[in-house]
Design a protein around this motif. Structure first.
Motif, PDB file in Angstrom:
ATOM      1  N   GLY A  24       0.814  -1.210   0.000  1.00 36.89           N
ATOM      2  CA  GLY A  24       0.000   0.000   0.000  1.00 36.89           C
ATOM      3  C   GLY A  24       0.845   1.257   0.000  1.00 36.89           C
ATOM      4  N   SER A 109      -5.334  -8.180  -3.230  1.00 35.12           N
ATOM      5  CA  SER A 109      -6.549  -7.682  -2.582  1.00 35.12           C
ATOM      6  C   SER A 109      -7.766  -8.499  -2.987  1.00 35.12           C
ATOM      7  CB  SER A 109      -6.758  -6.205  -2.943  1.00 35.12           C
ATOM      8  OG  SER A 109      -5.665  -5.418  -2.525  1.00 35.12           O
ATOM      9  N   LEU A 148      -6.435  -6.643   3.396  1.00 31.14           N
ATOM     10  CA  LEU A 148      -7.068  -5.435   2.876  1.00 31.14           C
ATOM     11  C   LEU A 148      -6.880  -4.236   3.802  1.00 31.14           C
ATOM     12  CD1 LEU A 148     -10.409  -6.767   1.339  1.00 31.14           C
ATOM     13  CD2 LEU A 148      -8.287  -6.164   0.183  1.00 31.14           C
ATOM     14  N   ALA A 152      -5.019  -0.872   2.710  1.00 29.74           N
ATOM     15  CA  ALA A 152      -5.777   0.381   2.653  1.00 29.74           C
ATOM     16  C   ALA A 152      -5.097   1.471   3.476  1.00 29.74           C
ATOM     17  CB  ALA A 152      -7.205   0.147   3.158  1.00 29.74           C
TER      18      ALA A 152
END
Length: 292
Positions: A24, A109, A148, A152
């Motif tokens: 990320g 993801s 996830l 994020a």
């Protein structure tokens, strides 16, 4: 042994979360948007990674007549796209690094949601002589939470606090690499007798074949330049160990035979993909991070 499993499980959680957090921090919204906007590339990559490679795992396992533990490990790996080493293979082969990194995090993801249903369907259909059934709901929740959420958070930091994201990325990547080595070493050492037993079986060959055939499938089922297509091949060949490890912990009680087979298959798959990427690199004069 109980203490070793607890430590290994804790390090595994750190590995999964750190890997996706680092992804990320490295990803950008424009890069992800670019991959999503390239409908042919995205569609072909999804078919290759979500359907073709799991079927290859099933086919290889059935063709070689693998015992249940090795078959289960192979299917779990084949059903789990988006391995972090996929983006690194793009760098090794001097491929399309931006597209490779974006596709890797996107597949990881999506794979957190598709892994359990895919692996469960293949294992049920394969009828390997033992009762296997993953608790899809629990596994999806666990893997999604571990993958996830960290991704994020990292993506938001990159979006709204880019200097912080850039400064944190090396440390997060180091934690991911180190914990991966610890997990792999722990699986090998903690289940060394099962790993040694695999040398008399076809499990190592199965992992090697999966790596080669997944690379070929990812390359053939891609659009764009040769650099981009082989980059997609590298992404397809390296699977995501995180969901597979979570599944073994939740559904198989950290069975040593499955863990040992998983470690051996991961190593043999990587051994197949690295030389191909190195060979491609030698044929290319300079990196092309943004090939169309």
């Amino acid at each position: 042994m109980g203490t070793l499993h607890l430590v290994l499980n804790a390090v595994t959680v750190i590995f999964i979360a750190a890997t996706m957090f680092a992804a990320g921090l490295r990803a950008t919204v424009p890069a992800l948007r670019g991959v999503l906007a390239d409908v042919p590339l995205l569609s072909l990559a999804l078919v290759a990674n979500m359907a073709v490679v799991p079927l290859l795992g099933w086919g290889i396992g059935a063709l070689l007549g693998l015992p249940p533990a090795a078959f289960i490990a192979l299917v779990l790996i084949a059903s789990s796209p988006g391995g972090p080493f996929g983006a690194k293979l793009a760098t090794v082969q001097r491929g399309d690094v931006v597209a490779g990194a974006a596709m890797q995090v996107l597949l990881a993801s999506l794979g957190s949601l598709t892994f359990a249903p895919t692996a469960n369907a293949v294992l049920k259909a394969a009828d390997i002589g033992t009762t296997v059934s993953l608790e899809v709901g629990a596994l999806v929740r666990t893997v999604a939470l571990l993958q996830l959420v960290p991704f994020a958070v990292g993506l938001l930091l990159r979006r709204y606090a880019e200097p912080t994201a850039r400064s944190w990325h090396p440390a997060a990547a180091s934690v991911s690499n180190i914990t991966f080595l610890i997990v792999l070493t722990g699986m090998l050492l903690g289940n060394w007798h099962d790993v040694v037993g695999l040398f008399g079986s076809l499990a190592l060959l199965a992992g090697f074949l999966l790596g080669i055939l997944a690379f070929a499938a990812g390359t053939l089922l891609a659009s764009g330049s040769a650099r981009r297509r082989t980059t997609m091949g590298g992404v397809a060949s390296v699977r995501n160990a995180g969901p597979a490890l979570a599944a073994i912990g939740l559904a198989f009680g950290d069975q040593p035979t499955v863990l040992g087979a998983l470690a051996a298959i991961l190593l043999s798959g990587l051994a197949a993909a690295l030389p191909v990427s190195a060979l491609l690199s030698r044929r290319r004069k300079a990196p092309d991070a943004a090939a169309p």
